[in-house]
Write a protein that holds these residues in place. Structure first.
Motif, PDB file in Angstrom:
ATOM      1  N   LYS A 243       0.798  -1.220   0.000  1.00  0.00           N
ATOM      2  CA  LYS A 243       0.000   0.000   0.000  1.00  0.00           C
ATOM      3  C   LYS A 243       0.833   1.274   0.000  1.00  0.00           C
ATOM      4  CE  LYS A 243      -3.977  -2.190   2.240  1.00  0.00           C
ATOM      5  NZ  LYS A 243      -4.893  -2.178   3.403  1.00  0.00           N
ATOM      6  N   GLY A 244       2.080   1.187   0.411  1.00  0.00           N
ATOM      7  CA  GLY A 244       2.912   2.383   0.422  1.00  0.00           C
ATOM      8  C   GLY A 244       3.157   2.901  -0.987  1.00  0.00           C
ATOM      9  N   LYS A 263       6.223  -0.933   9.774  1.00  0.00           N
ATOM     10  CA  LYS A 263       5.428  -0.420  10.883  1.00  0.00           C
ATOM     11  C   LYS A 263       6.301  -0.337  12.117  1.00  0.00           C
ATOM     12  CE  LYS A 263       0.725  -1.601   9.538  1.00  0.00           C
ATOM     13  NZ  LYS A 263      -0.557  -2.209   9.972  1.00  0.00           N
ATOM     14  N   ARG A 267       2.646   2.902  13.881  1.00  0.00           N
ATOM     15  CA  ARG A 267       2.542   3.848  12.764  1.00  0.00           C
ATOM     16  C   ARG A 267       3.335   3.348  11.571  1.00  0.00           C
ATOM     17  NH1 ARG A 267       6.771   7.702  12.330  1.00  0.00           N
ATOM     18  NH2 ARG A 267       8.452   7.316  13.823  1.00  0.00           N
ATOM     19  N   LYS A 268       2.901   3.752  10.375  1.00  0.00           N
ATOM     20  CA  LYS A 268       3.560   3.334   9.149  1.00  0.00           C
ATOM     21  C   LYS A 268       4.774   4.224   8.875  1.00  0.00           C
ATOM     22  CE  LYS A 268      -0.661   1.677   6.888  1.00  0.00           C
ATOM     23  NZ  LYS A 268      -1.563   1.852   5.725  1.00  0.00           N
ATOM     24  N   SER A 285       8.083   8.994   8.368  1.00  0.00           N
ATOM     25  CA  SER A 285       6.662   8.673   8.506  1.00  0.00           C
ATOM     26  C   SER A 285       6.020   8.537   7.135  1.00  0.00           C
ATOM     27  CB  SER A 285       5.952   9.764   9.304  1.00  0.00           C
ATOM     28  OG  SER A 285       6.425   9.809  10.639  1.00  0.00           O
ATOM     29  N   ALA A 286       5.254   7.460   6.942  1.00  0.00           N
ATOM     30  CA  ALA A 286       4.707   7.157   5.622  1.00  0.00           C
ATOM     31  C   ALA A 286       3.454   7.966   5.297  1.00  0.00           C
ATOM     32  CB  ALA A 286       4.409   5.664   5.513  1.00  0.00           C
ATOM     33  N   ASP A 287       2.487   8.035   6.233  1.00  0.00           N
ATOM     34  CA  ASP A 287       1.197   8.672   5.928  1.00  0.00           C
ATOM     35  C   ASP A 287       1.329  10.136   5.509  1.00  0.00           C
ATOM     36  OD1 ASP A 287      -0.204   6.357   6.269  1.00  0.00           O
ATOM     37  OD2 ASP A 287      -0.698   6.732   8.373  1.00  0.00           O
ATOM     38  N   PRO A 288       2.057  10.979   6.276  1.00  0.00           N
ATOM     39  CA  PRO A 288       2.198  12.382   5.858  1.00  0.00           C
ATOM     40  C   PRO A 288       2.885  12.522   4.495  1.00  0.00           C
ATOM     41  CG  PRO A 288       2.864  12.128   8.146  1.00  0.00           C
ATOM     42  CD  PRO A 288       2.706  10.747   7.588  1.00  0.00           C
ATOM     43  N   ASP A 290       2.943  10.223   2.028  1.00  0.00           N
ATOM     44  CA  ASP A 290       2.008   9.758   0.993  1.00  0.00           C
ATOM     45  C   ASP A 290       0.967  10.832   0.677  1.00  0.00           C
ATOM     46  OD1 ASP A 290       3.343   7.399   0.850  1.00  0.00           O
ATOM     47  OD2 ASP A 290       1.805   6.179   1.832  1.00  0.00           O
ATOM     48  N   GLU A 291       0.458  11.484   1.738  1.00  0.00           N
ATOM     49  CA  GLU A 291      -0.545  12.547   1.540  1.00  0.00           C
ATOM     50  C   GLU A 291       0.049  13.719   0.761  1.00  0.00           C
ATOM     51  OE1 GLU A 291      -2.015  13.625   5.353  1.00  0.00           O
ATOM     52  OE2 GLU A 291      -2.880  11.645   5.776  1.00  0.00           O
TER      53      GLU A 291
END
Length: 314
Positions: A243-244, A263, A267-268, A285-288, A290-291
């Motif tokens: 998903k990354g 992970k 957190r991812k 950090s993956a989420d920020p 990716d966004e």
């Protein structure tokens, strides 16, 4: 006034390492020839750097990269034959320029070449061209052999993949224990990340060559066609397409190795895959990230009209 003896670094390479009893160009034979040359020249041996079980087709090799990093310590890099250093003209030329810029001479013992001279470099380029042609011929023969083995329904050579075992010459079958470990590791990989999968594999299925599993070795083992047969199409697809958004696209700032989704503490993160040699194993950090990438992409391309084929029943 005495002149300081030249400082020499020996470089050894072997494509397939069969142990010290190798009948042709074993590391010990290469070392002996190079050290004898250094002694005859009255030079000082600084160190010996090895690339064992490593192809000469690519110039990005652990041992050769170490040689590059130590140019400042030496005056000469010495190797048994030119094909131990490079098997293509472009790779040799680039490395020779790097050495020249660092004021380091290259010496090939068996070829009798001192690459610090224009004549030596010219002859070396010709030899590198022959080495490149020979490598291409060997590659083509190997490819033909594997293609024929596949047509006959036999294993195409090389080490037996994880999750399988030998049955007879050219025949392998699923190993129940190893295949179950691979399935569990794949499930952990997709749910908890690379670190957790590496921990499970290290405990139950240690790697056959390296000391520890790395992100790169896990990705290779999990995405092979032989592993897909074990995992099944659904789990295999999830493993192949994590998903990354930036898995394998991000590069570590410390060692330039690919970074993969992992992970940590719930957190991812994207983490450097080089578990053995990276000094810091960078993570982010993956989420920020990716966004941010998604926002930038949509800002640039959201207005572009796209056309795609859609399969319908009739």
């Amino acid at each position: 006034m005495s002149t300081r003896a030249k400082r020499a670094l020996v470089y050894l390479r072997l494509s397939r390492y069969r142990g010290e009893s190798d009948p042709t160009t074993s590391p010990e034979r290469q070392r002996e020839a190079c050290e004898a040359y250094i002694l005859a020249q009255g030079w000082e041996l600084v160190d010996v750097v090895e690339d064992l079980d490593v192809s000469g087709g690519k110039m990005d090799r652990p041992g050769l990269n170490e040689v590059r990093s130590r140019f400042a310590e030496v005056d000469v890099v010495i190797f048994l034959k030119l094909d131990r250093l490079a098997q293509n003209v472009a790779g040799f030329s680039a490395f020779a320029e790097e050495a020249k810029a660092a004021e380091v001479d290259l010496v090939s013992v068996r070829d009798g070449l001192d690459l610090s001279t224009p004549g030596g470099r010219f002859v070396a380029q010709i030899l590198a061209a022959f080495a490149e042609m020979e490598l291409a011929t060997i590659t083509e023969r190997t490819r033909d052999g594997k293609r024929k083995a596949a047509e006959l329904g036999r294993w195409q050579g090389g080490p037996v993949p994880y999750g399988w075992r030998w049955v007879d010459k050219g025949v392998i079958e699923v190993d129940k224990g190893e295949s179950e470990t691979l399935r569990r590791a794949a499930e952990v990989l997709t749910s908890q990340g690379v670190t957790a999968a590496a921990r499970l594999l290290q405990a139950s299925l240690p790697p056959r060559k390296a000391a520890r599993w790395s992100g790169t070795s896990i990705k290779y083992a999990m995405t092979r066609a032989t592993t897909a047969e074990i995992l099944g199409s659904e789990l295999s697809e999830v493993v192949r397409h994590p998903k990354g958004l930036l898995s394998a696209l991000l590069r570590c700032a410390e060692c330039d190795s690919p970074m993969y989704l992992d992970k940590h503490g719930g957190r991812k993160i994207y983490r450097c895959s080089n578990t053995l040699h990276c000094p810091h194993r960078m993570s982010i950090s993956a989420d920020p990230l990716d966004e941010w990438i998604t926002e930038r992409y949509l800002a640039a391309f959201a207005e572009i009209t796209q056309t795609r084929p859609v399969r319908v029943a009739d």
